[in-house]
Scaffold this motif. Structure first.
Motif, mmCIF file in Angstrom:
data_model
loop_
_atom_site.group_PDB
_atom_site.id
_atom_site.type_symbol
_atom_site.label_atom_id
_atom_site.label_comp_id
_atom_site.label_asym_id
_atom_site.label_seq_id
_atom_site.Cartn_x
_atom_site.Cartn_y
_atom_site.Cartn_z
ATOM 1 N N ILE A 188 16.808 16.820 -25.629
ATOM 2 C CA ILE A 188 15.946 15.637 -25.776
ATOM 3 C C ILE A 188 15.901 15.192 -27.237
ATOM 4 C CG2 ILE A 188 13.575 14.785 -25.596
ATOM 5 C CD1 ILE A 188 13.213 16.685 -23.202
ATOM 6 N N SER A 189 15.727 16.147 -28.136
ATOM 7 C CA SER A 189 15.611 15.806 -29.564
ATOM 8 C C SER A 189 16.883 15.170 -30.106
ATOM 9 C CB SER A 189 15.273 17.060 -30.371
ATOM 10 O OG SER A 189 14.051 17.624 -29.950
ATOM 11 N N LEU A 190 18.048 15.652 -29.663
ATOM 12 C CA LEU A 190 19.318 15.119 -30.161
ATOM 13 C C LEU A 190 19.569 13.684 -29.715
ATOM 14 C CD1 LEU A 190 21.693 18.204 -29.798
ATOM 15 C CD2 LEU A 190 20.910 17.126 -31.921
ATOM 16 N N THR A 191 18.865 13.246 -28.667
ATOM 17 C CA THR A 191 19.075 11.860 -28.233
ATOM 18 C C THR A 191 18.620 10.878 -29.307
ATOM 19 O OG1 THR A 191 16.929 11.759 -27.093
ATOM 20 C CG2 THR A 191 18.813 12.482 -25.810
ATOM 21 N N LEU A 192 17.691 11.307 -30.154
ATOM 22 C CA LEU A 192 17.282 10.449 -31.276
ATOM 23 C C LEU A 192 18.493 10.146 -32.152
ATOM 24 C CD1 LEU A 192 15.137 9.099 -33.091
ATOM 25 C CD2 LEU A 192 14.828 11.303 -34.213
ATOM 26 N N PHE A 193 19.284 11.158 -32.440
ATOM 27 C CA PHE A 193 20.477 10.979 -33.279
ATOM 28 C C PHE A 193 21.490 10.066 -32.591
ATOM 29 C CE2 PHE A 193 24.773 12.582 -34.513
ATOM 30 C CZ PHE A 193 24.767 12.108 -35.811
ATOM 31 N N PHE A 194 21.705 10.266 -31.302
ATOM 32 C CA PHE A 194 22.690 9.453 -30.580
ATOM 33 C C PHE A 194 22.270 7.982 -30.536
ATOM 34 C CE2 PHE A 194 23.485 13.610 -28.160
ATOM 35 C CZ PHE A 194 24.430 14.008 -29.102
ATOM 36 N N ILE A 195 20.980 7.745 -30.284
ATOM 37 C CA ILE A 195 20.502 6.355 -30.262
ATOM 38 C C ILE A 195 20.602 5.743 -31.651
ATOM 39 C CG2 ILE A 195 18.423 4.931 -29.960
ATOM 40 C CD1 ILE A 195 17.663 6.756 -27.630
ATOM 41 N N GLN A 196 20.316 6.539 -32.667
ATOM 42 C CA GLN A 196 20.445 6.029 -34.031
ATOM 43 C C GLN A 196 21.900 5.670 -34.359
ATOM 44 O OE1 GLN A 196 18.298 9.141 -36.367
ATOM 45 N NE2 GLN A 196 17.053 7.435 -37.049
ATOM 46 N N LEU A 197 22.846 6.476 -33.868
ATOM 47 C CA LEU A 197 24.257 6.159 -34.107
ATOM 48 C C LEU A 197 24.618 4.803 -33.525
ATOM 49 C CD1 LEU A 197 26.307 9.458 -33.518
ATOM 50 C CD2 LEU A 197 25.775 8.306 -35.675
ATOM 51 N N ILE A 198 24.131 4.535 -32.319
ATOM 52 C CA ILE A 198 24.434 3.253 -31.668
ATOM 53 C C ILE A 198 23.888 2.091 -32.502
ATOM 54 C CG2 ILE A 198 23.982 1.825 -29.631
ATOM 55 C CD1 ILE A 198 23.923 4.425 -27.977
ATOM 56 N N PHE A 199 22.629 2.200 -32.919
ATOM 57 C CA PHE A 199 22.034 1.093 -33.675
ATOM 58 C C PHE A 199 22.585 1.027 -35.096
ATOM 59 C CE2 PHE A 199 18.974 1.211 -30.221
ATOM 60 C CZ PHE A 199 18.791 -0.140 -29.998
ATOM 61 N N LEU A 200 22.992 2.163 -35.638
ATOM 62 C CA LEU A 200 23.633 2.149 -36.952
ATOM 63 C C LEU A 200 24.952 1.375 -36.889
ATOM 64 C CD1 LEU A 200 23.641 3.224 -39.888
ATOM 65 C CD2 LEU A 200 24.896 5.216 -39.048
ATOM 66 N N ALA A 201 25.732 1.638 -35.858
ATOM 67 C CA ALA A 201 27.013 0.936 -35.691
ATOM 68 C C ALA A 201 26.792 -0.558 -35.463
ATOM 69 C CB ALA A 201 27.788 1.549 -34.524
ATOM 70 N N LEU A 202 25.804 -0.898 -34.643
ATOM 71 C CA LEU A 202 25.503 -2.312 -34.403
ATOM 72 C C LEU A 202 25.020 -2.983 -35.696
ATOM 73 C CD1 LEU A 202 23.656 -2.126 -30.948
ATOM 74 C CD2 LEU A 202 25.976 -2.921 -31.391
ATOM 75 N N GLY A 203 24.220 -2.252 -36.467
ATOM 76 C CA GLY A 203 23.718 -2.803 -37.724
ATOM 77 C C GLY A 203 24.841 -3.068 -38.713
ATOM 78 N N ILE A 204 25.797 -2.145 -38.800
ATOM 79 C CA ILE A 204 26.941 -2.343 -39.695
ATOM 80 C C ILE A 204 27.747 -3.569 -39.278
ATOM 81 C CG2 ILE A 204 29.143 -1.336 -40.421
ATOM 82 C CD1 ILE A 204 27.778 1.421 -40.235
ATOM 83 N N LEU A 205 27.943 -3.711 -37.984
ATOM 84 C CA LEU A 205 28.682 -4.873 -37.478
ATOM 85 C C LEU A 205 27.960 -6.175 -37.843
ATOM 86 C CD1 LEU A 205 30.989 -6.061 -35.841
ATOM 87 C CD2 LEU A 205 29.636 -5.703 -33.770
ATOM 88 N N VAL A 206 26.650 -6.202 -37.661
ATOM 89 C CA VAL A 206 25.865 -7.394 -38.015
ATOM 90 C C VAL A 206 25.967 -7.666 -39.510
ATOM 91 C CG1 VAL A 206 23.520 -8.320 -38.171
ATOM 92 C CG2 VAL A 206 24.261 -7.161 -36.090
ATOM 93 N N SER A 207 25.911 -6.595 -40.296
ATOM 94 C CA SER A 207 25.963 -6.725 -41.754
ATOM 95 C C SER A 207 27.279 -7.342 -42.209
ATOM 96 C CB SER A 207 25.779 -5.346 -42.390
ATOM 97 O OG SER A 207 25.875 -5.415 -43.789
ATOM 98 N N ILE A 208 28.358 -7.020 -41.531
ATOM 99 C CA ILE A 208 29.674 -7.518 -41.934
ATOM 100 C C ILE A 208 29.943 -8.921 -41.375
ATOM 101 C CG2 ILE A 208 32.151 -7.128 -41.622
ATOM 102 C CD1 ILE A 208 31.540 -4.132 -41.877
#
Length: 262
Positions: A160-180
Motif C-alpha cells: 500500500i505504501s509503495l503505491t504513493l511512489f508509483f502514483i508520484q512517478l505517473i504525475f512526475l512524468a506527466l508534469g515533465i511532459l507539460v513542462s516541455i
C-alpha cells in the motif's frame, strides 16, 4: 553531474516541506486510531448510515475500518493526493523554470547535450521523490508501530505504501511532459493543482459509479488498497497501464526537448 547537483539543491527545501507534510498527515490521522478501534462498533454504525456512494468516494471500507491497514487505507487517499501534487509540481517546474528565470540560454549554450541535461534534471527530481518516500515509509512504519492494537501484514503495508511512489512517478512524468510542451507556463502551481485535482475528482466519480474500464481514466484508481489487502498484490493490468503512461510521457518529453526551439 553539475546539473544534477544544482537541481537537487534547488528542490531540497520543497522536498523537506512535502515530506514533513506527509508525515504530519500520518501522525494526525493515526493518532486517532486507538480511540476509533476502541469504539469501532459505534463507528461502524455511524459509517453504515452514510450512502454507499459517499463511502466509496471517501474511501471508507466499513469491514476493514477497525483494522490498522483498513484505517491506513482510508487515510492513504489523501496522502496520494498530496504526493501527486508534489510530483506534478516539481515535474512541471523542471524546464519551465529555466524559461521563467531566463536561464535556458545560459544552460543550453554549455557543451552538454540536451539529452544529458534532461536526464540530469529527471534524476534530480526522481531522487527527491525517492527521498520523500524513504523518509515517509520510515516515519509511517514507526507511527503505526506505536498505535497498532493487533498484528498486521507487513507485506500489505509495504504494498500500500509503495503505491504513493508509483502514483508520484505517473504525475512526475506527466508534469515533465507539460513542462516541455508548455515551457512558457508562468503559473506552475495552478497547472499542477488543476491537473491533479481533475484526475482526483475523476477518481471520486468513478468510485461512486462503479469500477471496470473507467478506472483506467484516473491514476488514483490504479492501486486499490482494498484489493491489495485481500490479495497481497497489485492488479497487473493497471500497473502495466501506469508503466505505459510513464514511458510514453518521458519518451515524448525527450523527443520534443531535443528538437524544440527554447
Amino acid at each position: 553531474m553539475n546539473v544534477f547537483i544544482h537541481e537537487l539543491k534547488a528542490y531540497r527545501k520543497s522536498t523537506f516541506v512535502w515530506t514533513f507534510s506527509l508525515i504530519a498527515i500520518v501522525v494526525l490521522f493515526m493518532s486517532m486510531f486507538p480511540a476509533i478501534s476502541k469504539d469501532i462498533t459505534d463507528f461502524k454504525k455511524i459509517l453504515g448510515g452514510f450512502p454507499e456512494p459517499v463511502r466509496k468516494a471517501l474511501g471508507l471500507e466499513i469491514e476493514n475500518f477497525g483494522t490498522i491497514l483498513g484505517f491506513y487505507s482510508y487515510m492513504f487517499v489523501y496522502l496520494t493526493l498530496c504526493g501527486a501534487i508534489q510530483a506534478m509540481h516539481i515535474g512541471t517546474s523542471i524546464v519551465s523554470k529555466e524559461v521563467r528565470d531566463k536561464t535556458a540560454d545560459f544552460l543550453l549554450t554549455k557543451p552538454v547535450s540536451r539529452t544529458k541535461i534532461l536526464t540530469a534534471k529527471l534524476l534530480a527530481v526522481l531522487t527527491s521523490v525517492i527521498m520523500t518516500n524513504i523518509v515517509f515509509l520510515l516515519g509511517t512504519t514507526i507511527m503505526i508501530a506505536q498505535v497498532q492494537t493487533q498484528s498486521y501484514s507487513m507485506k500489505n503495508f509495504l504494498l500500500i505504501s509503495l503505491t504513493l511512489f508509483f502514483i508520484q512517478l505517473i504525475f512526475l512524468a506527466l508534469g515533465i511532459l507539460v513542462s516541455i510542451v508548455f515551457p512558457n507556463n508562468k503559473s506552475v502551481l495552478t497547472v499542477s493543482l488543476g491537473t491533479v485535482f481533475t484526475f482526483f475528482i475523476i477518481g471520486i466519480l468513478i468510485s461512486t459509479s462503479g469500477d471496470g474500464i473507467k478506472r483506467y481514466l484516473s491514476p488514483f484508481k490504479y492501486f486499490e488498497p482494498a484489493y491489495i489487502i485481500d490479495n497481497s498484490s497489485y492488479e497487473m493490468s493497471y500497473v502495466l497501464v501506469g508503466i505505459g503512461i510513464v514511458m510514453i510521457a518521458l519518451g515524448t518529453s525527450y523527443s520534443i526537448y531535443i528538437k524544440k526551439d527554447i
